[in-house]
Design a protein around this motif. Structure first.
Motif, PDB file in Angstrom:
ATOM      1  N   VAL A 228       0.915  -1.116  -0.167  1.00  0.00           N
ATOM      2  CA  VAL A 228      -0.541   0.025  -0.096  1.00  0.00           C
ATOM      3  C   VAL A 228       0.844   1.126  -0.076  1.00  0.00           C
ATOM      4  CG1 VAL A 228      -1.654   1.605   1.360  1.00  0.00           C
ATOM      5  CG2 VAL A 228      -2.149  -1.296   1.141  1.00  0.00           C
ATOM      6  N   THR A 229       0.605   1.711  -0.933  1.00  0.00           N
ATOM      7  CA  THR A 229       2.586   3.016  -1.155  1.00  0.00           C
ATOM      8  C   THR A 229       1.081   4.130  -1.150  1.00  0.00           C
ATOM      9  OG1 THR A 229       3.401   1.756  -2.993  1.00  0.00           O
ATOM     10  CG2 THR A 229       3.376   4.366  -3.222  1.00  0.00           C
ATOM     11  N   TRP A 230       1.484   5.574  -0.404  1.00  0.00           N
ATOM     12  CA  TRP A 230       1.517   6.684  -0.377  1.00  0.00           C
ATOM     13  C   TRP A 230       1.617   7.875  -0.881  1.00  0.00           C
ATOM     14  CZ3 TRP A 230      -3.562   8.376   1.049  1.00  0.00           C
ATOM     15  CH2 TRP A 230      -4.574   7.627   2.194  1.00  0.00           C
ATOM     16  N   LEU A 231       2.042   8.398  -2.545  1.00  0.00           N
ATOM     17  CA  LEU A 231       2.826   9.648  -2.751  1.00  0.00           C
ATOM     18  C   LEU A 231       1.702  11.149  -2.607  1.00  0.00           C
ATOM     19  CD1 LEU A 231       2.334   6.971  -4.926  1.00  0.00           C
ATOM     20  CD2 LEU A 231       4.287   7.707  -5.372  1.00  0.00           C
ATOM     21  N   PRO A 232       1.915  11.800  -2.496  1.00  0.00           N
ATOM     22  CA  PRO A 232       1.424  13.162  -2.601  1.00  0.00           C
ATOM     23  C   PRO A 232       0.951  13.587  -3.302  1.00  0.00           C
ATOM     24  CG  PRO A 232       3.160  13.587  -0.984  1.00  0.00           C
ATOM     25  CD  PRO A 232       3.430  12.409  -1.742  1.00  0.00           C
ATOM     26  N   GLU A 233       0.004  14.077  -3.980  1.00  0.00           N
ATOM     27  CA  GLU A 233      -0.488  14.650  -5.183  1.00  0.00           C
ATOM     28  C   GLU A 233      -0.131  15.709  -5.887  1.00  0.00           C
ATOM     29  OE1 GLU A 233      -4.880  16.465  -7.449  1.00  0.00           O
ATOM     30  OE2 GLU A 233      -4.498  16.709  -5.893  1.00  0.00           O
ATOM     31  N   ALA A 234       0.553  16.367  -4.832  1.00  0.00           N
ATOM     32  CA  ALA A 234       1.645  17.887  -5.434  1.00  0.00           C
ATOM     33  C   ALA A 234       2.718  17.142  -6.313  1.00  0.00           C
ATOM     34  CB  ALA A 234       2.014  18.968  -4.238  1.00  0.00           C
ATOM     35  N   PHE A 235       3.293  16.254  -5.941  1.00  0.00           N
ATOM     36  CA  PHE A 235       4.429  15.583  -6.325  1.00  0.00           C
ATOM     37  C   PHE A 235       3.962  15.172  -7.610  1.00  0.00           C
ATOM     38  CE2 PHE A 235       6.460  16.165  -2.138  1.00  0.00           C
ATOM     39  CZ  PHE A 235       6.346  17.728  -2.209  1.00  0.00           C
ATOM     40  N   VAL A 236       2.865  14.488  -7.554  1.00  0.00           N
ATOM     41  CA  VAL A 236       2.620  13.498  -9.332  1.00  0.00           C
ATOM     42  C   VAL A 236       1.448  13.894  -9.534  1.00  0.00           C
ATOM     43  CG1 VAL A 236       4.869  11.263  -7.980  1.00  0.00           C
ATOM     44  CG2 VAL A 236       2.422  11.824  -7.449  1.00  0.00           C
ATOM     45  N   PRO A 237       1.272  15.307  -9.886  1.00  0.00           N
ATOM     46  CA  PRO A 237       0.303  15.311 -10.600  1.00  0.00           C
ATOM     47  C   PRO A 237      -0.667  14.330 -11.781  1.00  0.00           C
ATOM     48  CG  PRO A 237       1.407  16.920 -10.822  1.00  0.00           C
ATOM     49  CD  PRO A 237       2.213  16.473 -10.057  1.00  0.00           C
ATOM     50  N   GLY A 238      -1.436  14.099 -11.599  1.00  0.00           N
ATOM     51  CA  GLY A 238      -2.185  13.052 -12.704  1.00  0.00           C
ATOM     52  C   GLY A 238      -1.711  11.911 -12.662  1.00  0.00           C
ATOM     53  N   LEU A 239      -1.047  11.546 -11.497  1.00  0.00           N
ATOM     54  CA  LEU A 239      -0.423   9.575 -11.655  1.00  0.00           C
ATOM     55  C   LEU A 239      -1.147   9.073 -12.154  1.00  0.00           C
ATOM     56  CD1 LEU A 239       1.315   7.948 -10.870  1.00  0.00           C
ATOM     57  CD2 LEU A 239       0.595   8.020  -8.617  1.00  0.00           C
ATOM     58  N   PRO A 240      -2.485   8.757 -12.137  1.00  0.00           N
ATOM     59  CA  PRO A 240      -4.208   7.960 -12.560  1.00  0.00           C
ATOM     60  C   PRO A 240      -3.715   7.364 -13.737  1.00  0.00           C
ATOM     61  CG  PRO A 240      -4.935   8.933 -10.401  1.00  0.00           C
ATOM     62  CD  PRO A 240      -3.355   9.702 -11.043  1.00  0.00           C
ATOM     63  N   ALA A 241      -3.852   8.481 -14.439  1.00  0.00           N
ATOM     64  CA  ALA A 241      -3.877   8.278 -16.159  1.00  0.00           C
ATOM     65  C   ALA A 241      -2.649   7.743 -16.515  1.00  0.00           C
ATOM     66  CB  ALA A 241      -3.915  10.108 -16.572  1.00  0.00           C
ATOM     67  N   HIS A 242      -1.410   8.236 -15.794  1.00  0.00           N
ATOM     68  CA  HIS A 242      -0.094   7.704 -16.614  1.00  0.00           C
ATOM     69  C   HIS A 242       0.214   6.107 -16.279  1.00  0.00           C
ATOM     70  CE1 HIS A 242       1.485  11.421 -17.911  1.00  0.00           C
ATOM     71  NE2 HIS A 242       1.030  11.698 -16.734  1.00  0.00           N
ATOM     72  N   LEU A 243      -0.576   5.963 -15.172  1.00  0.00           N
ATOM     73  CA  LEU A 243      -0.537   4.428 -14.640  1.00  0.00           C
ATOM     74  C   LEU A 243      -2.083   2.989 -14.876  1.00  0.00           C
ATOM     75  CD1 LEU A 243      -0.063   4.558 -10.940  1.00  0.00           C
ATOM     76  CD2 LEU A 243       1.390   4.504 -12.505  1.00  0.00           C
ATOM     77  N   GLU A 244      -3.011   3.867 -15.902  1.00  0.00           N
ATOM     78  CA  GLU A 244      -3.900   3.125 -16.601  1.00  0.00           C
ATOM     79  C   GLU A 244      -3.478   2.747 -18.258  1.00  0.00           C
ATOM     80  OE1 GLU A 244      -7.252   5.773 -15.471  1.00  0.00           O
ATOM     81  OE2 GLU A 244      -7.335   5.025 -14.105  1.00  0.00           O
ATOM     82  N   GLN A 245      -2.170   4.085 -18.883  1.00  0.00           N
ATOM     83  CA  GLN A 245      -2.401   3.828 -20.078  1.00  0.00           C
ATOM     84  C   GLN A 245      -1.696   2.347 -21.172  1.00  0.00           C
ATOM     85  OE1 GLN A 245       0.300   6.989 -20.632  1.00  0.00           O
ATOM     86  NE2 GLN A 245      -0.830   8.466 -20.848  1.00  0.00           N
ATOM     87  N   GLU A 246      -1.325   1.931 -19.927  1.00  0.00           N
ATOM     88  CA  GLU A 246      -0.566   0.755 -20.511  1.00  0.00           C
ATOM     89  C   GLU A 246      -1.013  -0.373 -19.221  1.00  0.00           C
ATOM     90  OE1 GLU A 246       3.752   0.933 -20.220  1.00  0.00           O
ATOM     91  OE2 GLU A 246       2.718   2.659 -21.396  1.00  0.00           O
ATOM     92  N   PRO A 247      -0.439  -1.658 -19.837  1.00  0.00           N
ATOM     93  CA  PRO A 247      -0.206  -2.159 -18.095  1.00  0.00           C
ATOM     94  C   PRO A 247       0.350  -2.153 -17.272  1.00  0.00           C
ATOM     95  CG  PRO A 247      -0.845  -3.619 -20.587  1.00  0.00           C
ATOM     96  CD  PRO A 247      -0.472  -3.032 -20.904  1.00  0.00           C
ATOM     97  N   PHE A 248       0.005  -2.529 -16.162  1.00  0.00           N
ATOM     98  CA  PHE A 248       0.838  -1.754 -14.791  1.00  0.00           C
ATOM     99  C   PHE A 248       2.189  -3.338 -14.976  1.00  0.00           C
ATOM    100  CE2 PHE A 248       2.157  -2.127 -10.327  1.00  0.00           C
ATOM    101  CZ  PHE A 248       2.503  -0.578 -10.721  1.00  0.00           C
ATOM    102  N   GLN A 249       2.924  -2.200 -14.433  1.00  0.00           N
ATOM    103  CA  GLN A 249       4.208  -3.676 -14.599  1.00  0.00           C
ATOM    104  C   GLN A 249       5.218  -2.199 -13.510  1.00  0.00           C
ATOM    105  OE1 GLN A 249       5.094  -6.142 -16.246  1.00  0.00           O
ATOM    106  NE2 GLN A 249       3.315  -6.118 -17.608  1.00  0.00           N
ATOM    107  N   SER A 250       5.577  -1.700 -13.337  1.00  0.00           N
ATOM    108  CA  SER A 250       6.101  -1.225 -12.335  1.00  0.00           C
ATOM    109  C   SER A 250       5.922   0.826 -11.693  1.00  0.00           C
ATOM    110  CB  SER A 250       7.430  -1.050 -12.519  1.00  0.00           C
ATOM    111  OG  SER A 250       8.633  -0.493 -11.712  1.00  0.00           O
ATOM    112  N   LEU A 251       5.814   0.803 -10.616  1.00  0.00           N
ATOM    113  CA  LEU A 251       5.562   2.025 -10.123  1.00  0.00           C
ATOM    114  C   LEU A 251       7.001   3.052 -10.666  1.00  0.00           C
ATOM    115  CD1 LEU A 251       3.598   4.423  -8.492  1.00  0.00           C
ATOM    116  CD2 LEU A 251       4.886   3.728  -6.455  1.00  0.00           C
ATOM    117  N   TYR A 252       8.404   2.204 -10.107  1.00  0.00           N
ATOM    118  CA  TYR A 252       8.880   3.564 -10.186  1.00  0.00           C
ATOM    119  C   TYR A 252       9.379   3.669 -11.517  1.00  0.00           C
ATOM    120  CZ  TYR A 252      10.282   3.028  -4.791  1.00  0.00           C
ATOM    121  OH  TYR A 252      10.789   2.976  -3.975  1.00  0.00           O
TER     122      TYR A 252
END
Length: 245
Positions: A149-173
């Motif tokens: 379970v990972t938390w990332l402040p929205e201010a540092f990663v704006p729009g993160l969900p859209a980037h994670l949904e663009q392709e099959p998830f492999q690696s957050l890093y």
């Protein structure tokens, strides 16, 4: 009747599975050895076939035994024996590849929310500031190894969900590196042995009596910003974790 020792209040089929697992791990049954028949095990534990098969199914899901139609159950080799080393810059995928395993991951859930107090404090977030919460299941050779379970402040990663949904998830890093140009470094971790919740046991394919190693960590980027708080629970039956700082 075989006595089953109760360490926790567990369903009977789990207690039986735990005892059979202990016998397998202690060498009573060797690798590829045939286990006692269902009839013998039913008599031993004084349970019906339905309950016994629940126990055996749990052991199969854990990768400890396999079933051969009409022949019975046989003991498997241990599916994984992971020696996992934590360093300031370690990445799950890199560690698995070095160990000769194929890493993969599944994003189970993502949402934007206000983090709990201990997470906000660890990341030095202001009151009311929101963060992205990710639930990630990580695998080695297709076997579920850790629940994150990972938390990332929205201010540092704006729009993160859209980037994670663009392709099959492999690696957050990999996403943080390619999209946000972040290289994260661990600044602290805490360790604790815990039992899994019902949800964690189901997702990780383990008995509710299996120990997990719970590791909480905070990561920073090159600008010294506190970017990530992760709560990771590793399967204690498959993984040993060491620290190298």
């Amino acid at each position: 009747m075989q006595t089953v020792h109760k360490e926790r209040k567990m369903p009977r089929y789990v207690e039986i599975a735990d005892l059979l697992q202990e016998e397998i791990e202690n060498g009573k049954y060797g690798v590829n050895a045939k286990m006692c028949s269902e009839s013998e095990l039913c008599r031993r534990f004084r349970v019906n076939r339905y309950m016994l098969r629940q126990s055996l199914e749990l052991l199969q899901n854990m990768g400890l035994i396999r079933s051969h139609q009409g022949k019975g159950y046989y003991v498997c080799e241990k599916p994984l024996d992971i020696r996992y080393t934590i360093t300031p810059a370690m990445r799950f995928s890199d560690v698995m590849r070095k160990l000769g395993c194929t890493p993969s991951a599944r994003l189970l859930r993502q949402e934007k929310a206000q983090p709990p107090e201990h997470v906000a404090r660890a990341l030095q977030m202001d009151t009311g500031e929101q963060a992205y919460r990710l639930e990630i299941l990580r695998y080695a050779d297709g076997i579920p190894l850790t629940w994150n379970v990972t938390w990332l402040p929205e201010a540092f990663v704006p729009g993160l969900p859209a980037h994670l949904e663009q392709e099959p998830f492999q690696s957050l890093y990999a996403t943080l590196e390619s999209v946000y140009r972040m290289q994260l470094t661990r600044i602290w971790s805490t360790f604790q042995a815990v039992y899994p919740s019902a949800q964690e046991a189901g997702v990780l394919h383990i008995s509710p009596n299996t120990n997990l190693l719970h590791i909480e960590s905070v990561m920073r980027d090159e600008e010294m910003r506190l970017v990530e708080f992760t709560s990771a629970k590793y399967r204690g039956d498959l993984c040993q974790v060491s620290i190298h700082f």
